[in-house]
Write a protein that holds these residues in place. Structure first.
Motif, PDB file in Angstrom:
ATOM      1  N   ALA A 118      47.040  56.365  24.677  1.00 27.81           N
ATOM      2  CA  ALA A 118      46.643  55.035  24.203  1.00 27.81           C
ATOM      3  C   ALA A 118      47.177  53.945  25.130  1.00 27.81           C
ATOM      4  N   VAL A 119      48.394  54.146  25.629  1.00 26.79           N
ATOM      5  CA  VAL A 119      48.978  53.180  26.560  1.00 26.79           C
ATOM      6  C   VAL A 119      48.182  53.156  27.861  1.00 26.79           C
ATOM      7  N   LYS A 120      47.909  54.324  28.389  1.00 20.21           N
ATOM      8  CA  LYS A 120      47.145  54.410  29.642  1.00 20.21           C
ATOM      9  C   LYS A 120      45.756  53.799  29.453  1.00 20.21           C
ATOM     10  N   TYR A 121      45.102  54.116  28.349  1.00 19.80           N
ATOM     11  CA  TYR A 121      43.762  53.578  28.078  1.00 19.80           C
ATOM     12  C   TYR A 121      43.793  52.049  28.079  1.00 19.80           C
ATOM     13  N   THR A 122      44.772  51.476  27.362  1.00 22.46           N
ATOM     14  CA  THR A 122      44.875  50.020  27.247  1.00 22.46           C
ATOM     15  C   THR A 122      45.102  49.368  28.604  1.00 22.46           C
ATOM     16  N   PHE A 123      46.071  49.893  29.345  1.00 22.58           N
ATOM     17  CA  PHE A 123      46.423  49.267  30.620  1.00 22.58           C
ATOM     18  C   PHE A 123      45.336  49.455  31.675  1.00 22.58           C
ATOM     19  N   ASP A 124      44.684  50.610  31.655  1.00 19.73           N
ATOM     20  CA  ASP A 124      43.582  50.826  32.594  1.00 19.73           C
ATOM     21  C   ASP A 124      42.446  49.849  32.313  1.00 19.73           C
ATOM     22  N   LYS A 125      42.180  49.616  31.030  1.00 20.38           N
ATOM     23  CA  LYS A 125      41.095  48.684  30.691  1.00 20.38           C
ATOM     24  C   LYS A 125      41.489  47.248  31.044  1.00 20.38           C
ATOM     25  N   LEU A 126      42.733  46.879  30.780  1.00 15.73           N
ATOM     26  CA  LEU A 126      43.194  45.525  31.075  1.00 15.73           C
ATOM     27  C   LEU A 126      43.059  45.202  32.565  1.00 15.73           C
ATOM     28  N   ARG A 127      43.354  46.168  33.419  1.00 16.61           N
ATOM     29  CA  ARG A 127      43.348  45.881  34.856  1.00 16.61           C
ATOM     30  C   ARG A 127      42.045  46.251  35.552  1.00 16.61           C
ATOM     31  N   ASP A 128      41.096  46.812  34.829  1.00 18.53           N
ATOM     32  CA  ASP A 128      39.799  47.163  35.413  1.00 18.53           C
ATOM     33  C   ASP A 128      38.985  45.885  35.659  1.00 18.53           C
ATOM     34  N   PRO A 129      38.576  45.618  36.899  1.00 10.98           N
ATOM     35  CA  PRO A 129      37.788  44.401  37.180  1.00 10.98           C
ATOM     36  C   PRO A 129      36.522  44.301  36.336  1.00 10.98           C
ATOM     37  N   LYS A 130      35.948  45.440  35.951  1.00  9.59           N
ATOM     38  CA  LYS A 130      34.721  45.419  35.134  1.00  9.59           C
ATOM     39  C   LYS A 130      34.975  44.832  33.753  1.00  9.59           C
ATOM     40  N   THR A 131      36.216  44.918  33.284  1.00 14.56           N
ATOM     41  CA  THR A 131      36.544  44.384  31.963  1.00 14.56           C
ATOM     42  C   THR A 131      36.489  42.858  31.958  1.00 14.56           C
ATOM     43  N   GLY A 132      36.924  42.258  33.058  1.00 14.02           N
ATOM     44  CA  GLY A 132      36.967  40.796  33.115  1.00 14.02           C
ATOM     45  C   GLY A 132      38.048  40.209  32.242  1.00 14.02           C
ATOM     46  N   ALA A 133      39.162  40.920  32.086  1.00 19.42           N
ATOM     47  CA  ALA A 133      40.261  40.427  31.254  1.00 19.42           C
ATOM     48  C   ALA A 133      40.871  39.175  31.876  1.00 19.42           C
ATOM     49  N   PRO A 134      41.031  38.110  31.110  1.00 25.04           N
ATOM     50  CA  PRO A 134      41.561  36.867  31.673  1.00 25.04           C
ATOM     51  C   PRO A 134      42.999  36.987  32.170  1.00 25.04           C
ATOM     52  N   ARG A 135      43.759  37.953  31.645  1.00 25.98           N
ATOM     53  CA  ARG A 135      45.131  38.126  32.112  1.00 25.98           C
ATOM     54  C   ARG A 135      45.326  39.483  32.787  1.00 25.98           C
ATOM     55  N   ALA A 136      44.320  39.946  33.505  1.00 25.03           N
ATOM     56  CA  ALA A 136      44.452  41.161  34.305  1.00 25.03           C
ATOM     57  C   ALA A 136      45.581  41.020  35.314  1.00 25.03           C
ATOM     58  N   SER A 137      45.909  39.784  35.664  1.00 23.57           N
ATOM     59  CA  SER A 137      46.974  39.532  36.638  1.00 23.57           C
ATOM     60  C   SER A 137      48.317  40.098  36.194  1.00 23.57           C
ATOM     61  N   LEU A 138      48.505  40.286  34.890  1.00 27.80           N
ATOM     62  CA  LEU A 138      49.763  40.840  34.399  1.00 27.80           C
ATOM     63  C   LEU A 138      50.074  42.188  35.038  1.00 27.80           C
ATOM     64  N   LEU A 139      49.021  42.990  35.247  1.00 27.28           N
ATOM     65  CA  LEU A 139      49.213  44.338  35.780  1.00 27.28           C
ATOM     66  C   LEU A 139      48.611  44.491  37.170  1.00 27.28           C
ATOM     67  N   SER A 177      43.934  50.524  19.907  1.00 22.42           N
ATOM     68  CA  SER A 177      43.457  51.855  19.527  1.00 22.42           C
ATOM     69  C   SER A 177      42.269  52.241  20.400  1.00 22.42           C
ATOM     70  N   PRO A 178      42.389  53.293  21.211  1.00 21.84           N
ATOM     71  CA  PRO A 178      41.237  53.714  22.025  1.00 21.84           C
ATOM     72  C   PRO A 178      40.031  54.068  21.166  1.00 21.84           C
ATOM     73  N   THR A 179      40.272  54.694  20.030  1.00 20.34           N
ATOM     74  CA  THR A 179      39.175  55.084  19.122  1.00 20.34           C
ATOM     75  C   THR A 179      38.392  53.859  18.681  1.00 20.34           C
ATOM     76  N   ALA A 180      39.125  52.839  18.230  1.00 17.72           N
ATOM     77  CA  ALA A 180      38.466  51.621  17.757  1.00 17.72           C
ATOM     78  C   ALA A 180      37.757  50.894  18.885  1.00 17.72           C
ATOM     79  N   ASP A 181      38.404  50.817  20.047  1.00 15.19           N
ATOM     80  CA  ASP A 181      37.815  50.070  21.154  1.00 15.19           C
ATOM     81  C   ASP A 181      36.506  50.679  21.626  1.00 15.19           C
TER      82      ASP A 181
END
Length: 512
Positions: A118-139, A177-181
């Motif tokens: 779940a941790v890996k899933y969250t962090f991979d999604k946060l830093r994936d450019p395709k996600t467009g997370a506004p705070r991807a810079s954190l990671l 939650s990876p399941t929920a996401d």
């Protein structure tokens, strides 16, 4: 919005200048039984943008998200020390490797196990450019994330990364939650491991949370939490007075004495980490020219602005504030002081007299006050100012669309680390995202990178000071004030606290 300091940053650091006008503890809970309904209502003048920690970047949404989701590490609200939370412990076998051991037997509220996947899933999604997370810079410093076993995650960085724990304690690094996401939109249907769960969201009106009875630290005392949207701050304060609302934060300066004088209401005030600023869109001429930005800086009487804050803000030339790692008092001598005659001279010499400026302002009390004061002061030096106001969520979208000349924004500095202030807001990597002004200076970028990619705290502080002074001179921002964080609450509300970044948790709270 904001970040958190690494344990490394806080060795020997003591937060001073705090004034706590409440006698309440941040963690005390009633030992006796009460017949009082364990329900609490918070009033916000702005509506929530969304409830995904990955896809949001504003304090209004964060207030709700931090009750539902949790991070691997958290900061103590009094000492600001970083402590393990969903993480049990960590180790650094070398400067580029972080081995994080997770707590066991924790589940998301949809029943999904909390684990290394779940941790890996969250962090991979946060830093994936395709996600467009506004705070991807954190990671952004992360190279790889590996699941060693069910409860061990190994994070390797591209270079030694000083603010790592700070980044992992930021609400945008909350574990989902990876399941929920995978099956629903977390912006509307959040699923975390935290003490509360979403029950109802009526857009523009209210959000209702209920207790998570299976919360791993033990169920909270509160059964229900309502986040009520009350656009008019006067109305919100009146509702606090009558008891229709239990607490407010971010009290406007002009209302502070009123709130302090209310029967049945307590107040709390602390020197904080937030910074508010006027930002130039440097994509546009003449805002791209230093002389023009200097003229604006000379035209603004920030002493007069801070004076009307009634003690709820401090004047500073420095972008990095006194409570943020990397601050050096010598930075105060670098900025531009009020000199309207000099402003007029620069404008006249360059043919900028009488030009019209498009000012974009969110319709929150603080930003409206900034806009009105600056509009008046710029008119006095011969500029015309077209002020456009809009609702908070709309403002956040429009401010990223290059549709303004100047605007007002803030940053909560929820890591209280200068790297995680300068990098997201002024580094060229984040133009089009959190770098709203589009400031682009390769020399500045180099200094910020050097402050991030070392664990030597003396080097980090030196590089941050140099970068800070460079940005002050370049003036993509004019700092309006550094903030003071406030709460006002009914006197039967117990256990409520606020940290210098303006964050609060409802887990320890109950009502008598």
């Amino acid at each position: 919005m904001g970040l958190v300091l690494s344990v490394l940053f806080f060795i020997g650091l003591v937060l001073t200048g705090c004034s706590n006008q409440s006698s309440e503890s941040s963690s005390g809970k009633s030992s006796g039984k009460s017949n009082t309904p364990q329900e609490i209502t918070y009033a916000s003048t702005s509506k929530v943008v969304g409830l995904s920690p990955i896809m949001t970047n504003d304090s209004v949404s964060a207030n709700v998200i931090t009750q539902i989701y949790e991070t691997l590490f958290v900061k103590d609200p009094d000492t600001m020390e970083i402590k393990p939370n969903l993480a049990e412990s960590y180790e650094n076998p070398d400067p580029k490797t972080w081995v994080i051991h997770l707590r066991k037997n924790i589940k998301f509220t949809d029943g999904t196990p909390f684990n290394a996947e779940a941790v890996k899933y969250t962090f991979d999604k946060l830093r994936d450019p395709k996600t467009g997370a506004p705070r991807a810079s954190l990671l952004a410093a992360v190279d790889t994330i590996t699941v060693k076993d069910d409860y061990t995650v190994v994070i390797k960085t591209k270079q030694p990364y000083g603010p790592m724990l700070a980044a992992l304690a930021h609400y945008n690094s909350s574990i989902v939650s990876p399941t929920a996401d995978k099956k629903q939109d977390l912006m509307k249907k959040p699923v975390g491991t935290g003490p509360f769960m979403l029950k109802e969201w009526v857009a523009g009106d209210h959000i209702t949370l209920v207790k998570n009875p299976n919360y791993w630290k033990g169920a909270p005392k509160l059964d229900k939490v309502t986040f009520k949207v009350v656009p008019d701050v006067n109305t919100a304060i009146s509702m606090l007075q009558t008891g229709d609302v239990d607490f407010l934060d971010g009290i406007p300066a002009e209302q502070w004495s009123r709130v302090q004088g209310m029967a049945g209401v307590k107040t709390l005030k602390k020197t904080g980490t937030p910074v508010s600023y006027l930002g130039f869109n440097v994509r546009h001429k003449p805002f791209s020219e230093l002389k023009f930005r200097q003229a604006i800086a000379y035209a603004i009487d920030r002493d007069a602005y801070v004076k009307q804050l009634n003690g709820l803000g401090t004047k500073s030339n420095s972008i990095i504030g006194p409570k943020v790692f990397g601050y050096d008092p010598s930075a105060e001598k670098v900025g531009y002081e009020y000199n309207p005659e000099k402003a007029k001279q620069i404008l006249k010499e360059n043919g900028w007299e009488g030009m019209t400026i498009h000012m974009l302002v969110a319709n929150t009390p603080g930003y409206m006050k900034m806009g009105e004061i600056v509009q008046d002061q710029l008119k006095k030096v011969g500029l015309k100012v077209d002020m456009q106001t809009m609702e908070w969520g709309t403002f956040l979208d429009v401010s990223k669309q290059d549709k303004f000349d100047i605007t007002f924004l803030g940053w909560s500095n929820s890591t209280a680390d200068g790297s995680e202030l300068l990098y997201p807001n002024l580094h060229s990597d984040n133009i089009g995202a959190s770098n709203v002004t589009a400031y682009n200076n390769p020399e500045f970028d180099k200094l910020v990178n050097e402050s991030r990619f070392t664990v030597d705290q003396k080097v980090r502080k030196k590089k941050l000071d140099e970068a800070n002074k460079m940005a002050i001179k370049d003036a993509p921002w004019i700092v309006m004030n550094h903030g003071v964080v406030t709460l006002a609450y009914r006197d039967n509300v117990k256990g409520l606290n606020i940290d210098p970044t303006g964050e609060w948790s409802l887990y320890p709270v109950y009502k008598e």
